[in-house]
Write a protein that holds these residues in place. Structure first.
Motif, short mmCIF file in Angstrom:
data_model
loop_
_atom_site.label_atom_id
_atom_site.label_comp_id
_atom_site.label_asym_id
_atom_site.label_seq_id
_atom_site.Cartn_x
_atom_site.Cartn_y
_atom_site.Cartn_z
N ARG A 75 -5.22 -9.92 -2.94
CA ARG A 75 -4.34 -8.79 -2.63
C ARG A 75 -4.33 -7.79 -3.78
O ARG A 75 -4.45 -8.15 -4.94
CB ARG A 75 -2.92 -9.29 -2.36
N PHE A 76 -4.18 -6.52 -3.40
CA PHE A 76 -4.05 -5.46 -4.39
C PHE A 76 -2.88 -4.59 -3.97
O PHE A 76 -2.81 -4.12 -2.83
CB PHE A 76 -5.33 -4.63 -4.46
N SER A 77 -1.94 -4.41 -4.87
CA SER A 77 -0.75 -3.63 -4.54
C SER A 77 -0.47 -2.63 -5.65
O SER A 77 -0.01 -3.00 -6.73
CB SER A 77 0.45 -4.57 -4.36
N PRO A 78 -0.77 -1.34 -5.41
CA PRO A 78 -0.47 -0.33 -6.42
C PRO A 78 1.04 -0.11 -6.53
O PRO A 78 1.80 -0.51 -5.65
CB PRO A 78 -1.16 0.91 -5.88
N GLY A 79 1.45 0.51 -7.60
CA GLY A 79 2.87 0.78 -7.79
C GLY A 79 3.37 1.87 -6.86
O GLY A 79 2.60 2.45 -6.07
N PRO A 80 4.66 2.18 -6.91
CA PRO A 80 5.22 3.24 -6.07
C PRO A 80 4.59 4.59 -6.39
O PRO A 80 4.20 4.86 -7.53
CB PRO A 80 6.72 3.23 -6.41
N ILE A 81 4.50 5.43 -5.39
CA ILE A 81 3.82 6.72 -5.55
C ILE A 81 4.47 7.58 -6.63
O ILE A 81 3.79 8.35 -7.31
CB ILE A 81 3.76 7.46 -4.19
N ALA B 48 -8.20 -4.25 -9.52
CA ALA B 48 -8.46 -4.01 -8.09
C ALA B 48 -9.68 -4.73 -7.56
O ALA B 48 -9.73 -5.10 -6.39
CB ALA B 48 -8.61 -2.50 -7.84
N PHE B 49 -10.69 -4.93 -8.42
CA PHE B 49 -11.97 -5.46 -7.96
C PHE B 49 -12.36 -6.79 -8.60
O PHE B 49 -13.52 -7.18 -8.57
CB PHE B 49 -13.07 -4.42 -8.21
N ALA C 218 -1.92 -23.52 -4.98
CA ALA C 218 -1.35 -22.55 -5.93
C ALA C 218 -2.40 -21.58 -6.39
O ALA C 218 -2.16 -20.38 -6.49
CB ALA C 218 -0.75 -23.30 -7.13
N ASP C 219 -3.61 -22.09 -6.68
CA ASP C 219 -4.69 -21.21 -7.11
C ASP C 219 -5.07 -20.22 -6.04
O ASP C 219 -5.34 -19.06 -6.30
CB ASP C 219 -5.93 -22.04 -7.50
N SER C 220 -5.07 -20.67 -4.77
CA SER C 220 -5.45 -19.77 -3.68
C SER C 220 -4.42 -18.68 -3.51
O SER C 220 -4.74 -17.55 -3.14
CB SER C 220 -5.62 -20.55 -2.37
N PRO D 233 -24.18 -6.92 -7.15
CA PRO D 233 -22.76 -7.03 -7.51
C PRO D 233 -21.86 -6.11 -6.70
O PRO D 233 -20.69 -6.43 -6.47
CB PRO D 233 -22.74 -6.67 -9.00
N LEU D 234 -22.38 -4.97 -6.25
CA LEU D 234 -21.55 -4.04 -5.48
C LEU D 234 -21.38 -4.46 -4.02
O LEU D 234 -20.71 -3.78 -3.26
CB LEU D 234 -22.14 -2.63 -5.55
N SER D 235 -21.98 -5.59 -3.65
CA SER D 235 -21.78 -6.09 -2.28
C SER D 235 -20.51 -6.92 -2.18
O SER D 235 -20.22 -7.50 -1.14
CB SER D 235 -22.99 -6.92 -1.84
N ALA D 236 -19.72 -6.97 -3.25
CA ALA D 236 -18.45 -7.72 -3.24
C ALA D 236 -17.53 -7.20 -2.14
O ALA D 236 -17.47 -6.00 -1.88
CB ALA D 236 -17.77 -7.59 -4.60
N PHE D 237 -16.80 -8.12 -1.52
CA PHE D 237 -15.94 -7.74 -0.39
C PHE D 237 -14.87 -6.73 -0.79
O PHE D 237 -14.39 -5.95 0.04
CB PHE D 237 -15.30 -8.98 0.24
N GLU D 238 -14.49 -6.71 -2.08
CA GLU D 238 -13.43 -5.80 -2.50
C GLU D 238 -13.80 -4.33 -2.31
O GLU D 238 -12.92 -3.50 -2.11
CB GLU D 238 -13.08 -6.04 -3.98
N ILE D 239 -15.09 -4.01 -2.39
CA ILE D 239 -15.50 -2.61 -2.27
C ILE D 239 -15.07 -2.05 -0.92
O ILE D 239 -14.41 -1.00 -0.83
CB ILE D 239 -17.02 -2.46 -2.46
#
Length: 200
Positions: A27-33, A61-62, A19-21, A138-144
């Protein structure tokens, strides 16, 4: 009985872990345009933008990272293709224009990931000394890189999103500029987009 209890505990621990995973699957999902006030449409192609300039927005997001703390402004870009032709996005040029008219080119995500590294102290002769304690950048995070805009070809009636990164800070009155999009089949250039980043 003890064996059953142990098996039950192992099962419950696995379920909680799963459940935690799922909750933190990255995932990052922005709202509709349509929900973004800062947008522009040219030739039935719409570009929407949003500056992720606050800690609260950045965390959506990050994760725990806020790139703004390291002098990097993430700008979310959503492109929607409402035409019957694919759009080429492999040669996009983007800029952030400040209120003072200064133009800032986007920094590639791979370069952003090395910006926040620890500075090494220097001897009087200019040669660097190794840091006493190695700190993770810190900026080496995969999210970047994982959240960066990477789509090269946008099919008809599809949308794509991702971040561009600028070594600047957000100021009201700034603008986002995008050019280089073109229709794949005809080769026709799509008119440039110049979108105010003001929040309405």
């Amino acid at each position: 009985m003890r064996t059953i209890s142990i098996c039950w505990l192992v099962f419950m621990a696995s379920a909680v872990s799963l459940a935690d995973s799922k909750k933190s699957d990255g995932r990052f999902s922005p709202g509709p345009i349509a929900s973004y006030p800062a947008k522009q449409t040219n030739d039935n192609v719409t570009v929407a933008v949003a500056a992720y300039d606050t800690e609260e927005l950045a965390h959506t997001a990050f994760g725990k990272l806020d790139p703004n703390q390291y002098g990097v402004l993430p700008v979310l870009v959503i492109i929607q293709n409402d035409t019957d032709e694919a759009v080429k996005l492999d040669r996009l040029e983007v800029q952030y224009t400040g209120v003072d008219g200064r133009h800032v080119d986007a920094t590639p995500a791979s370069d952003v990931q090395v910006l926040g590294g620890p500075e090494r102290p220097r001897m009087p002769n200019g040669s660097p000394l190794p840091p006493l304690k190695k700190r993770k950048n810190p900026l080496s995070a995969f999210e970047i890189e994982g959240r960066s805009f990477a789509v090269k070809l946008l099919p008809p009636h599809e949308s794509a999103n991702g971040f561009f990164y600028f070594q600047t800070s957000y100021r009201p009155g700034s603008k986002f500029y995008l050019t280089g999009a073109k229709f794949a089949a005809s080769g026709k250039d799509i008119f440039y987009f110049e979108i105010p980043l003001d929040k309405k």
